[in-house]
Design a protein around this motif. Structure first.
Motif: not given
Ligand code: NAD
Ligand code: ZN
Ligand code: ZN
Length: 238
Positions: A233-234, A237
């Protein structure tokens, strides 16, 4: 594609030199860390940044130690994309990329629900890869590769978790991680485009093949397969 950074610089970015050498073996060469690495140091004209055979390095996050020259040899054997993977614990430093040939990833939406996901529609991914000639990153550079069973149709539930998986699969596609060129374990055919460890569901309305629905663990499993390639998920972002 291949990063212009010098291999020695990549090693130094993610490993720090340890002065007190631990009484352990190097996981690459299996010799003691207190003995020098058996790999050749860089050429003398690069000596300002070359790493000596006695240098022991420690990965900055996971802390595993090994001969820096052994790690350099492993890096030079791979795709040299500016990323490192700790051979002990598989932690990835930088952005790992793969060897997937050129192709197309298309996304469609289907009204019908998947077994096990009755409350939402379905995302369909279509991967198309045409046959071509293998590059230097492939097992037999200059030789052709084949593409069996393309376009390949894949399915995800169109809910929050399924859409998250889709976004991560798009990152994995951009990083050339979804397919590779190799030998198919299903057919035994060499020099062909094959899946590369990130499982996809290619069967929509049953699970006779094991690659369909229902499969309550699928989204979690594919999330951990993506994570093991450094796609988390990083990445969304950033
Ligand atoms: P492979 O056989 O080397 O297997 C690599 C990974 O893909 C394994 O983890 C395996 O579990 C997974 N996998 C195997 N079959 C799958 C499937 N049907 N759907 C989703 N994942 C699957 O990899 P490969 O040769 O790329 O995949 C084999 C699959 O590809 C075949 O089962 C078939 O679906 C398709 N294929 C079709 C044709 C054709 O002519 N229609 C030919 C070859 C392969
Ligand atoms: Zn070593
Ligand atoms: Zn490690």
């Amino acid at each position: 594609r291949a990063s212009a950074q010098k291999p020695e610089e990549v090693i130094r970015r993610y490993m720090e030199v340890v002065s007190a050498v631990p009484d352990e073996d190097c996981i690459i060469c299996m010799d003691q860390l207190s003995n020098p690495s058996g790999y050749e140091a860089g050429s003398p004209e690069e000596s300002s940044q070359s790493i000596g055979p006695g240098s022991v390095g420690k990965f900055v996050r996971c802390g595993h130690t090994l001969h820096m020259l052994c790690m350099l040899a492993m890096y030079n054997n791979g795709t040299k994309d500016g990323s490192l993977q700790c051979p002990s614990c598989k932690t990835i430093y930088g952005e790992k990329t793969g060897t997937q040939p050129k192709g197309k990833m298309e996304i469609y939406s289907i009204g019908q629900s998947l077994p096990g996901h009755p409350d939402c529609g379905t995302i369909q991914i279509i991967y198309s890869i045409p046959p071509g000639i293998q590059g230097p990153e492939h097992p037999n550079p200059g030789q052709p590769f084949t593409c069996r069973g393309f376009p390949r149709f894949c399915f995800l539930p169109d809910n929050d978790k399924g859409r998250k998986v889709l976004e991560l699969l798009k990152v994995a596609w951009m990083r050339r991680l979804i397919f590779t060129v190799g030998t198919s374990s299903t057919t035994g055919e060499p020099d062909t485009v094959v899946w590369n460890g990130i499982h996809h569901k290619t069967e929509m309305m049953s699970n006779l093949s094991g690659h369909g629905y229902p499969d309550p663990n699928y989204l979690d499993n594919v999330l951990s397969e993506l994570a093991s390639q450094g796609v988390t998920e990083d990445c969304l972002r950033a």
